[in-house]
Write a protein that holds these residues in place. Sequence first.
Motif, PDB file in Angstrom:
ATOM      1  N   GLU A 175       0.830  -1.204   0.000  1.00  0.00           N
ATOM      2  CA  GLU A 175       0.000   0.000   0.000  1.00  0.00           C
ATOM      3  C   GLU A 175       0.870   1.262   0.000  1.00  0.00           C
ATOM      4  O   GLU A 175       0.538   2.245  -0.663  1.00  0.00           O
ATOM      5  N   ARG A 176       1.960   1.232   0.732  1.00  0.00           N
ATOM      6  CA  ARG A 176       2.894   2.367   0.700  1.00  0.00           C
ATOM      7  C   ARG A 176       3.487   2.550  -0.678  1.00  0.00           C
ATOM      8  O   ARG A 176       3.644   3.685  -1.177  1.00  0.00           O
ATOM      9  N   ALA A 177       3.839   1.421  -1.320  1.00  0.00           N
ATOM     10  CA  ALA A 177       4.413   1.499  -2.665  1.00  0.00           C
ATOM     11  C   ALA A 177       3.395   2.032  -3.664  1.00  0.00           C
ATOM     12  O   ALA A 177       3.727   2.834  -4.547  1.00  0.00           O
ATOM     13  N   ILE A 178       2.119   1.623  -3.521  1.00  0.00           N
ATOM     14  CA  ILE A 178       1.064   2.114  -4.408  1.00  0.00           C
ATOM     15  C   ILE A 178       0.888   3.618  -4.232  1.00  0.00           C
ATOM     16  O   ILE A 178       0.752   4.380  -5.207  1.00  0.00           O
ATOM     17  N   THR A 179       0.917   4.072  -2.967  1.00  0.00           N
ATOM     18  CA  THR A 179       0.768   5.501  -2.703  1.00  0.00           C
ATOM     19  C   THR A 179       1.931   6.298  -3.273  1.00  0.00           C
ATOM     20  O   THR A 179       1.746   7.393  -3.819  1.00  0.00           O
ATOM     21  N   ALA A 180       3.140   5.755  -3.150  1.00  0.00           N
ATOM     22  CA  ALA A 180       4.334   6.486  -3.590  1.00  0.00           C
ATOM     23  C   ALA A 180       4.525   6.441  -5.096  1.00  0.00           C
ATOM     24  O   ALA A 180       4.915   7.451  -5.699  1.00  0.00           O
ATOM     25  N   ALA A 181       4.276   5.273  -5.723  1.00  0.00           N
ATOM     26  CA  ALA A 181       4.629   5.127  -7.138  1.00  0.00           C
ATOM     27  C   ALA A 181       3.551   4.462  -7.977  1.00  0.00           C
ATOM     28  O   ALA A 181       3.751   4.258  -9.171  1.00  0.00           O
ATOM     29  N   GLY A 182       2.413   4.115  -7.378  1.00  0.00           N
ATOM     30  CA  GLY A 182       1.382   3.412  -8.145  1.00  0.00           C
ATOM     31  C   GLY A 182       0.754   4.256  -9.228  1.00  0.00           C
ATOM     32  O   GLY A 182       0.179   3.718 -10.177  1.00  0.00           O
ATOM     33  N   LEU A 183       0.862   5.598  -9.119  1.00  0.00           N
ATOM     34  CA  LEU A 183       0.311   6.475 -10.157  1.00  0.00           C
ATOM     35  C   LEU A 183       1.335   6.841 -11.224  1.00  0.00           C
ATOM     36  O   LEU A 183       1.050   7.667 -12.086  1.00  0.00           O
ATOM     37  N   HIS A 184       2.521   6.262 -11.138  1.00  0.00           N
ATOM     38  CA  HIS A 184       3.538   6.482 -12.163  1.00  0.00           C
ATOM     39  C   HIS A 184       2.975   5.970 -13.488  1.00  0.00           C
ATOM     40  O   HIS A 184       2.714   4.777 -13.649  1.00  0.00           O
ATOM     41  N   LEU A 185       2.784   6.865 -14.457  1.00  0.00           N
ATOM     42  CA  LEU A 185       2.019   6.536 -15.646  1.00  0.00           C
ATOM     43  C   LEU A 185       2.655   5.422 -16.468  1.00  0.00           C
ATOM     44  O   LEU A 185       1.952   4.602 -17.057  1.00  0.00           O
ATOM     45  N   THR A 186       3.983   5.356 -16.520  1.00  0.00           N
ATOM     46  CA  THR A 186       4.635   4.358 -17.371  1.00  0.00           C
ATOM     47  C   THR A 186       5.144   3.142 -16.605  1.00  0.00           C
ATOM     48  O   THR A 186       5.262   2.063 -17.183  1.00  0.00           O
TER      49      THR A 186
END
Length: 815
Positions: A175-186
């Motif tokens: 969940e922390r990883a999703i919050t930090a980088a899950g919205l990285h488009l590529t």
Amino acid sequence: MEEPMESLDGAVHDDLEEVVTQQDTDRPTADERVSVSSDSDSDSDSDDEAQAKLQLKTLEDELSSNLSNYDAHVQYIRLLRKMGEIEKLRQARETMSEIFPLTPAMWQEWAKDETSLLAGRSEAVAAIESLYERGVFDYLSVPLWCDYLSFVQEYDSSVKQCSSLGVSKVRSLFERAITAAGLHLTEGSKIWEAYKEFEQAVLLMLEESDTEVKEKQVQRIRSIFHRQLSVPIADMTTNLHAYKAWEVEQRNTVNVNSTETDDISSHVAAAYKKALEMYNSRIVMEEQILSPNIPDSERLPMFMRYLKFEESAGDPVRVQILYERAVTKFPLSSDLWLEYLRYLDKTLKGGNIVKSVYSRATKNCPWVGDIWVRYLLSLERARATEEEISAVFEKGLQSTFSTYAEYLELFLTRIDGLRRRVSLAGEVPGFDYALIRDTFQRASDYFSTSLKGTDDLLHLHVYWSRLEVSLGKDIVSARGVWESFLRISGSSIEAWKSYIAMEIESGNIKEARSIYRRCYTKRFAGSGSEDICHSWLRFEKEFGTLEDYDFAAQKVLPRLEELRLFRLQQEAKGNAPPTEQRQNSSRKDVREKRKHGSDLTYDQSQTKRQKSVMKNSKEVKDGGQEKNTVSDEMNGTKPKYDGLDITTEERLEESADEKMKYTDRCTAFISNLSYQANDEHLHGFFRDVGGVVSIRILKDKFTGKSRGLAYVDFANDAHLVAAVAKNKQILLGKKLNIARSDPSQSKRKGPVEQGKKPRVEKGKSESIQLKGKNTFAVPRKVMPLGWTKKEPRADEGEDEKPKSNDEFRKMLLKS
């Protein structure tokens, strides 16, 4: 840890060879030849080892003298890793991470090296997890997050046993990883896929009989699919197919081969369509910032346009992630960090996220004072402890700023915060005014020499004295502030006026009067001496008795008369040049006449020379005031002011200019250069261009510091064109402006050629406008008093017949 292990294996292999060679000394000649070959290889390895040790010693000496050398740290770590010096390598990495943020690749390498030395120790697992935590704190990196997640799943015993505690730990980390980088488009889809794989593995480990738990796990996986489909990331169509395929596995009726969303729930379909629309509106900008064919100087503006677009969309999470991607790519861009910090201060206004960004910004750009000032204010908003704020302040003072003003602003920000905290009575127990006084004293000691005579230093002491009275309730200490300041700036009238104003505001009229008595006889710049006298009289009118006013007038009026006479004397000295100076001017007049064809001999009498001068100068008295002017246009000479021959001075300047003359035919002009940049930085910047002949960084003639401008000479035009092509690229956090130097535009032209009035230069007097009695600096184009302009007669031709020496001598004697 491939390289160190290979190094260790090589060392073991060498030891075994030496043992075998010792035991088999009685073997045949063929084996002896093999032994000789092995000895030769061993000698070569010894030479390489000696060279590596020498290089290691050089790097250690460099770092001991300059810990801020980033490249030396990197080379030192690489060499230690190659040599297999595990403990030294660990210490070198720790030292560098305290000063600089490590790149994601360096954190990955460090963690993998430590992982290879695990040997199943649980305490080592915790230490490596700590390394990953520090790494994901420094920069946003999807690969680093993936390595972190994989390490925990592989080496954490509670996770391997699939205990509830271990599963919860991994879920929290995902969940922390999703919050930090899950919205990285590529790259964000990598974390989503890893998350789904972990949850599906948990599903497979559940008992078939535990239907309720399995159904709950299925719903958890379905929720992850739904969340992923609502996020605009790469491969959205593939993710939709994968979701449909998974639903089929769960025995739900879905058309797997269709890209339509009719057969899935309506809220998931709506979220997917919205995410797809967002993805399509951003993919062009993503391709621009990820293109490998554009230079970084063009990539940064593309990032900024992308950021403005995201800010207009109004999603703070997406804006923050894009800023994180930008600072990861451009960690030394101070302007980018400042924009990021301004956005966070405006949207989040404190909290751990803002604090972490400020911490990283100061490590990447420690030379920017504005970042440190904003950091202190952010900590104050977040109600940080005094110990934390003090630690940041001390680190800021140890940084290298380009101006004293940045250090002063840091001190004032610290004092402002302390003042606010002291004012909040009862909120900060044990917090007293002594800390403010100590900070003021440090600032005064630091700036007394560098800012002497400036308004900034005066403002600092005004602020200090006011707080001594208002917060410290100690008028004696406030007076001590001013007495100390007057010892270094006693010639400043503003300092005395501020001291007096403090006493008046405190109601201490007697003390204010005593200060007037101390300073009215002092000599101040400009009209300051007269001003302080008039100020005392006004003070007595407003606060004193009639006797006090009479006493002040008795003291002040003679002083004002004395100052008036002194001003008149100074004006008279300036208007009437000394006799010796007038004689030197007359000699110059005669020499100029000889240049124009006169045959007067050098042994001409002094009387005749004085006669030639008398015609060019007159003294006229008007209303008892004497005015003196000298015509330079009549005799072709320039006046002398303060004993300086201006013609000679100009010639010296022209000769100096000729010595320092540059053609600028293959020269680049650079502006917006960092004040810390030197010749080595510019050489490194143009290393790919080549052909650098010389570098000239322009410096301030008073302080000797860089002005942010430079000229770089190149060997030929081809190198110059390549250098200009690097315009707008970044050096030391500053975007350089590079242009071809055009010397033709900087050549001075005369006033007739340009059709403009000549520019007045320092030491020249063409456009000086005089006021009052002072006429010592009369412009050269002004005729002396008594002269009238002679109009040329019509019968005079352009080519007048030259006079003989006798005719010229008779004309001179008649005058």
